[in-house]
Design an enzyme around this catalytic site. Structure first.
Site, PDB file in Angstrom:
ATOM      1  N   LYS A 177       0.977  -1.152   0.085  1.00 25.34           N
ATOM      2  CA  LYS A 177       0.038  -0.082   0.094  1.00 25.34           C
ATOM      3  C   LYS A 177       0.874   1.245  -0.135  1.00 25.34           C
ATOM      4  O   LYS A 177       2.135   1.104   0.160  1.00 25.34           O
ATOM      5  CB  LYS A 177      -0.833   0.017   1.293  1.00 25.34           C
TER       6      LYS A 177
HETATM    7  C1  LIG Z   1      -5.603  -3.925   0.849  1.00 24.69           C
HETATM    8  C2  LIG Z   1      -7.207  -3.593   0.512  1.00 24.69           C
HETATM    9  C3  LIG Z   1      -8.222  -4.191   1.720  1.00 24.69           C
HETATM   10  C4  LIG Z   1      -7.681  -4.431   2.973  1.00 24.69           C
HETATM   11  O1  LIG Z   1      -6.845  -5.416   2.903  1.00 24.69           O
HETATM   12  P1  LIG Z   1      -5.955  -6.093   4.265  1.00 24.69           P
HETATM   13  O2  LIG Z   1      -5.296  -6.974   3.660  1.00 24.69           O
HETATM   14  O3  LIG Z   1      -6.923  -6.810   5.161  1.00 24.69           O
HETATM   15  O4  LIG Z   1      -5.215  -4.964   4.999  1.00 24.69           O
HETATM   16  C5  LIG Z   1      -9.480  -3.904   1.497  1.00 24.69           C
HETATM   17  N1  LIG Z   1      -9.871  -3.408   0.308  1.00 24.69           N
HETATM   18  C6  LIG Z   1      -9.250  -3.263  -0.761  1.00 24.69           C
HETATM   19  C7  LIG Z   1      -9.774  -2.628  -1.787  1.00 24.69           C
HETATM   20  C8  LIG Z   1      -7.841  -3.523  -0.733  1.00 24.69           C
HETATM   21  O5  LIG Z   1      -7.095  -2.862  -1.736  1.00 24.69           O
END
Ligand SMILES: *Cc1c(COP(=O)(O)O)cnc(C)c1O
Length: 367
Positions: A177
């Site tokens: 991210k």
């Molecule tokens: C990364 C992401 C999440 C959450 O991911 P985690 O791995 O649980 O932190 C939720 N929604 C979207 C669209 C994502 O890209």
């Protein structure tokens, strides 16, 4: 081989984590509220509640709307599966609505058409960091939880940062991210009562003013530890630089991929909306096969991933809810052609050019 993604981690992160290790307080310590305060200030909201993942944050934020068994929640089928899964966690039904072909976000007209007497909430996703049309969705007068897990740094056309509207918004900190805490997430909110509920539910339902191990509601262990929060504090300091680097890499990609016939690049910012760059996803020309293209890129040492597959066509969603091809034609068309290319802040100009050259070679020979 160029990696798909790589976090930016330096000596500052190392020092911050070592400091927490040496303090002996690895959880429920001072780094958690400090990270929350700094994140809330960065987004421009009063409160934030750090949790163990973006998924955990979406789950708790959705519980905060009071959604339960038999309710329907309208969401996008073009997302990471977590945004639909959290609806199922609460025994509510994920109701998908088709996406806008330009922004790839939930189409407000399609969302409005999907409303029934059972609709209890909306869960829009700011997909690939591009702001969803919240002003339109907010006119539907339903509780909204924003999945902003891909959209740190994005800004709405009216100048409001994504996550700073009146709805709870969830961000995520997995290592690919815009910033990372290893694993982790956070719920940004303007509502002090929601903040209190989130803090309790992430910690087994403990009331903040009650004795150790008294629980006045059902809760979870969705806590984020102090090592992760220390990492997050340093990453916040770096965030502007990392976002600028991602924007620079995206601009280089536009040049490197120019001239490939029928290749659709991520939409340009419009109407004042500004993307917070997360991934670089292209839609392949209809004349080529996606899996073959990915294999041909891999043969040139370029990794690429199908991203995203449509949620409603995943096995669990087909089997549980009876979804089939043809329900959401825009989403299905986009999903069948979308691949993510390597994308991270430290990506060099020559790496981008390498990917661009491979794309030109593979897509020209495939025509
Ligand atoms: C990364 C992401 C999440 C959450 O991911 P985690 O791995 O649980 O932190 C939720 N929604 C979207 C669209 C994502 O890209």
């Amino acid at each position: 081989m160029i990696p798909m993604a790589r976090p930016v981690l330096g000596v500052e992160e190392e020092a911050a984590v070592i400091e927490v290790l040496r303090s002996g307080q690895l959880s429920l310590g001072p780094r958690v509220p400090e990270f929350e305060r700094r994140f809330a200030a960065r987004i421009g909201v009063e409160h934030a509640s750090a949790v163990s993942s973006g998924t955990a944050g979406l789950h708790l934020a959705l519980r905060g709307t009071g959604v339960g068994e038999g309710d329907e929640v309208i969401t996008s089928p073009f997302s990471f599966v977590a945004s639909a899964n959290v609806i199922a966690y609460e025994r509510a039904t994920p109701v998908f609505a088709d996406i806008d072909p330009r922004t790839l976000n939930l189409d407000p007209a399609a969302a409005a058409a999907a409303v029934t007497p059972r609709t209890r909430a909306l869960l829009p996703v700011h997909v690939f960091g591009y702001p969803a049309d919240l002003p339109a969705l907010e006119t539907m007068d339903l509780p909204i939880v924003e999945d902003a897990c891909e959209a740190l740094g994005a800004v709405h056309g009216d100048g409001t940062p994504v996550g700073a509207r009146a709805n709870p918004a969830v961000f995520a900190f997995y290592a690919n991210k815009q910033m990372t805490t290893g694993e982790g997430g956070i719920v940004a909110t303007r509502d002090p009562a929601l903040k209190q509920r989130l803090d309790s539910e992430r910690n087994q339902g403990r009331a903040p003013d009650m004795d150790w191990l008294d629980h006045d509601r059902l809760g979870f262990n969705y806590r984020l530890n102090d090592l992760s929060c220390a990492l997050g504090i340093v990453q916040l300091d770096r965030l502007d630089g990392m976002l600028a680097d991602r924007a620079r890499v995206a601009a280089s990609y536009r040049e490197a991929l120019a001239g490939i016939e029928d290749l659709t690049l991520p939409c340009e910012d419009a109407d004042g909306d500004r993307r917070g760059w997360f991934v670089f996803v292209v839609q392949l020309p209809r004349r080529v096969d996606k899996d073959e293209t990915i294999r041909a890129l891999a043969a040139r040492e370029i990794p690429a991933k199908p991203y995203f597959p449509a949620i409603h066509l995943m096995s669990y969603y087909r089997e549980t809810y009876g979804h089939r091809e043809g329900e959401f034609p825009v989403c299905e068309d986009v999903a069948s052609r979308s691949i993510a290319l390597p994308f991270f802040p430290a990506m060099t100009q020559s790496q981008v050019e390498q990917v661009g050259a491979a794309m030109h070679a593979v897509l020209q020979s495939g025509s």
